[in-house]
Design an enzyme around this catalytic site. Structure first.
Site, PDB file in Angstrom:
ATOM      1  N   GLY A  14      20.025  29.174  -7.148  1.00  0.00           N
ATOM      2  CA  GLY A  14      19.112  28.036  -7.286  1.00  0.00           C
ATOM      3  C   GLY A  14      18.753  27.733  -8.733  1.00  0.00           C
ATOM      4  N   SER A  42      26.446  30.899   0.194  1.00  0.00           N
ATOM      5  CA  SER A  42      26.887  31.251  -1.163  1.00  0.00           C
ATOM      6  C   SER A  42      27.549  32.622  -1.246  1.00  0.00           C
ATOM      7  CB  SER A  42      25.689  31.261  -2.115  1.00  0.00           C
ATOM      8  OG  SER A  42      25.068  30.014  -2.106  1.00  0.00           O
ATOM      9  N   CYS A 130       4.002  26.469 -11.246  1.00  0.00           N
ATOM     10  CA  CYS A 130       4.513  26.115 -12.587  1.00  0.00           C
ATOM     11  C   CYS A 130       3.500  25.355 -13.450  1.00  0.00           C
ATOM     12  CB  CYS A 130       5.802  25.315 -12.446  1.00  0.00           C
ATOM     13  SG  CYS A 130       5.712  24.026 -11.195  1.00  0.00           S
ATOM     14  N   GLN A 157       5.301  15.860 -13.618  1.00  0.00           N
ATOM     15  CA  GLN A 157       6.177  16.989 -13.307  1.00  0.00           C
ATOM     16  C   GLN A 157       7.639  16.589 -13.120  1.00  0.00           C
ATOM     17  OE1 GLN A 157       2.592  18.933 -10.710  1.00  0.00           O
ATOM     18  NE2 GLN A 157       4.588  19.865 -10.410  1.00  0.00           N
ATOM     19  N   SER A 160      13.150  19.045 -11.470  1.00  0.00           N
ATOM     20  CA  SER A 160      13.760  20.372 -11.282  1.00  0.00           C
ATOM     21  C   SER A 160      12.817  21.340 -10.574  1.00  0.00           C
ATOM     22  CB  SER A 160      14.228  20.960 -12.611  1.00  0.00           C
ATOM     23  OG  SER A 160      13.180  20.934 -13.543  1.00  0.00           O
ATOM     24  N   ARG A 239       5.038  13.404  -9.669  1.00  0.00           N
ATOM     25  CA  ARG A 239       6.459  13.675  -9.960  1.00  0.00           C
ATOM     26  C   ARG A 239       6.995  12.504 -10.784  1.00  0.00           C
ATOM     27  NH1 ARG A 239       8.317  18.510  -9.335  1.00  0.00           N
ATOM     28  NH2 ARG A 239       8.448  18.718  -7.101  1.00  0.00           N
ATOM     29  N   HIS A 246       7.573  20.076 -17.630  1.00  0.00           N
ATOM     30  CA  HIS A 246       6.353  19.485 -17.076  1.00  0.00           C
ATOM     31  C   HIS A 246       5.399  19.138 -18.222  1.00  0.00           C
ATOM     32  CE1 HIS A 246       7.696  20.416 -13.159  1.00  0.00           C
ATOM     33  NE2 HIS A 246       6.809  21.308 -12.774  1.00  0.00           N
ATOM     34  N   ASN A 319       9.375  23.933 -17.160  1.00  0.00           N
ATOM     35  CA  ASN A 319       8.900  24.398 -15.845  1.00  0.00           C
ATOM     36  C   ASN A 319       9.794  25.455 -15.232  1.00  0.00           C
ATOM     37  OD1 ASN A 319      10.579  21.898 -15.710  1.00  0.00           O
ATOM     38  ND2 ASN A 319      10.587  22.371 -13.539  1.00  0.00           N
TER      39      ASN A 319
HETATM   40  P1  A2P Z   1      22.006  28.833  -1.476  1.00  0.00           P
HETATM   41  O1  A2P Z   1      22.504  28.277  -2.779  1.00  0.00           O
HETATM   42  O2  A2P Z   1      22.969  29.793  -0.867  1.00  0.00           O
HETATM   43  O3  A2P Z   1      21.512  27.781  -0.530  1.00  0.00           O
HETATM   44  P2  A2P Z   1      16.808  25.595  -5.214  1.00  0.00           P
HETATM   45  O4  A2P Z   1      15.333  25.836  -5.355  1.00  0.00           O
HETATM   46  O5  A2P Z   1      17.463  25.234  -6.492  1.00  0.00           O
HETATM   47  O6  A2P Z   1      17.087  24.625  -4.109  1.00  0.00           O
HETATM   48  O7  A2P Z   1      17.456  26.991  -4.795  1.00  0.00           O
HETATM   49  C1  A2P Z   1      17.071  27.659  -3.623  1.00  0.00           C
HETATM   50  C2  A2P Z   1      17.675  29.041  -3.611  1.00  0.00           C
HETATM   51  O8  A2P Z   1      17.265  29.695  -2.413  1.00  0.00           O
HETATM   52  C3  A2P Z   1      19.193  29.050  -3.623  1.00  0.00           C
HETATM   53  O9  A2P Z   1      19.673  30.158  -4.324  1.00  0.00           O
HETATM   54  C4  A2P Z   1      19.491  29.194  -2.138  1.00  0.00           C
HETATM   55  O10 A2P Z   1      20.745  29.753  -1.840  1.00  0.00           O
HETATM   56  C5  A2P Z   1      18.403  30.147  -1.726  1.00  0.00           C
HETATM   57  N1  A2P Z   1      18.220  30.122  -0.273  1.00  0.00           N
HETATM   58  C6  A2P Z   1      17.961  29.060   0.500  1.00  0.00           C
HETATM   59  N2  A2P Z   1      17.922  29.412   1.810  1.00  0.00           N
HETATM   60  C7  A2P Z   1      18.182  30.742   1.837  1.00  0.00           C
HETATM   61  C8  A2P Z   1      18.293  31.717   2.872  1.00  0.00           C
HETATM   62  N3  A2P Z   1      18.133  31.381   4.154  1.00  0.00           N
HETATM   63  N4  A2P Z   1      18.579  33.000   2.526  1.00  0.00           N
HETATM   64  C9  A2P Z   1      18.746  33.338   1.235  1.00  0.00           C
HETATM   65  N5  A2P Z   1      18.650  32.475   0.208  1.00  0.00           N
HETATM   66  C10 A2P Z   1      18.369  31.193   0.501  1.00  0.00           C
END
Ligand code: A2P
Length: 339
Positions: A14, A42, A130, A157, A160, A239, A246, A319
């Site tokens: 993320g 992922s 944040c 904000q 991101s 936003r 931010h 942020n």
């Molecule tokens: P993934 O990339 O596999 O979806 P962001 O805030 O940028 O959207 O990122 C959210 C983060 O939380 C990403 O790394 C995402 O992984 C992870 N995530 C979302 N859902 C799950 C889940 N069910 N289990 C583990 N990680 C998660």
């Protein structure tokens, strides 16, 4: 040889997770193993860390064996479910979501403000919201010098804060509008390109029918971090179509007078704060110049004559760094220093 710490990053793919990885590297954190965790989507993906490729693993209940410190940034529901598993495995959790922030036995820490609270942890330490982090970083020295009675804050904000999908939405929507094409929004309830949303939809619902969750977080978390429940805080969180960084307009009312000059001196002497305040030469903080920087920037410091002992401030920070990844890594560093 100095001790190395095994670190897990939950949400490594993320927007914040990526910055956690780079911050560990940039700050030469004493990491041993670094375990990257994300959703099943992922699993198997390779991410570059410190010049090596690391494979992302699916987050599971047994993902934390052998982990000393777990940095969580995958959303509140993931933290609620998996942070207790990490603690059970013997890790200390630094949680970047709002899942545990207001719980009594969970310290809510900004290392420049209340590092002493870290010692009270029972396995989980919360990283504040944040917008709150960068505000209290600036308010603390002013509070110590003149006791803040009331804060009125309006935020500007960056998208991101709502994650990778929101970054993509602003970029794609901007392009579509410029090319006069249709765009189907997935993240924001209204157009964010060339617009502003006077509510942060991703932070949850609306409390008491008036204030959004993001605003309530700023109001409540400020008191907890500053350790002073007498400070009155009112917030409007907006936003804006900025990718990263931010900004905040902050008005404070103090019990004792602090002159603008003294405020500048106090802030210039505060660790990790940069004062940029020379309006005649167009010097003030802006979000585009704080990207990738670890500091909190403050400028436009003015006396507010409409109240006794009032000051106006303009506060800007990255942020994803001070507001999230950096503050989490700093908490982990303090934890190590105190252990
Ligand atoms: P993934 O990339 O596999 O979806 P962001 O805030 O940028 O959207 O990122 C959210 C983060 O939380 C990403 O790394 C995402 O992984 C992870 N995530 C979302 N859902 C799950 C889940 N069910 N289990 C583990 N990680 C998660």
């Amino acid at each position: 040889m100095s001790k190395k710490y095994s670190v897990a990053i939950v949400g490594a793919t993320g927007a914040v997770g990526q910055e956690m990885m780079s911050t560990l590297e940039r700050r030469k954190f004493p990491y041993g193993e670094v375990r990257l965790l994300a959703s099943a989507r992922s699993a198997g993906k390779k991410l570059l860390f410190a010049g090596r490729e690391l494979v992302v693993e699916e987050l599971k209940e047994n993902s934390f064996e052998g982990i000393d410190i777990a940095l969580f940034s995958a959303g509140g529901s993931i933290s609620k479910k998996f942070a207790p598993c990490a603690v059970k495995s013997g890790a200390v959790v630094v949680d970047n979501t709002s899942a545990f922030r207001m719980e009594n036995d969970v310290p809510l820490v900004v290392p420049e403000v209340n590092p002493h609270d870290i010692c009270k942890h029972k396995g989980i330490i919360a990283n504040p919201n944040c917008s709150t982090i960068q505000m209290v970083h600036i308010l603390k020295p002013l509070h110590d010098a003149g006791k803040i009675k009331r804060v009125v804050v309006s935020t500007y904000q960056a998208v991101s804060g709502a994650g990778m999908k929101a970054i993509i939405e602003l970029e794609e929507e901007t392009k579509a509008l410029l090319e006069k094409k249709e765009y189907n929004r997935k993240v924001f309830p209204h157009q964010i390109a060339f617009n502003m949303l006077p509510r942060i939809p991703q932070s949850g619902g609306i409390e008491d029918g008036k204030y959004t969750n993001e605003e309530v977080k700023m109001m409540k978390e400020t008191k907890k971090i500053m350790g002073d429940h007498s400070i009155k805080v009112t917030a409007t969180c907006v936003r804006v179509p900025v990718l990263r960084g931010h900004s905040e307009s902050v008005n404070i009312e103090l019990e004792r007078e602090i002159t603008v000059d003294d405020a500048r001196k106090l802030l210039a002497a505060t660790p990790n704060v940069v004062v940029m305040d020379d309006i005649d030469n167009e010097v003030y903080p802006m979000p585009n110049m704080c990207v990738g920087r670890f500091e909190t920037f403050v400028g436009r410091i003015r006396k507010d004559d409409t109240v006794p002992h009032g000051l106006n401030l303009w506060i800007v920070s990255d942020n994803l760094l001070k507001g999230a990844a950096l503050n989490s890594v700093q908490i982990a560093e303090e934890l190590i220093a105190k252990s």
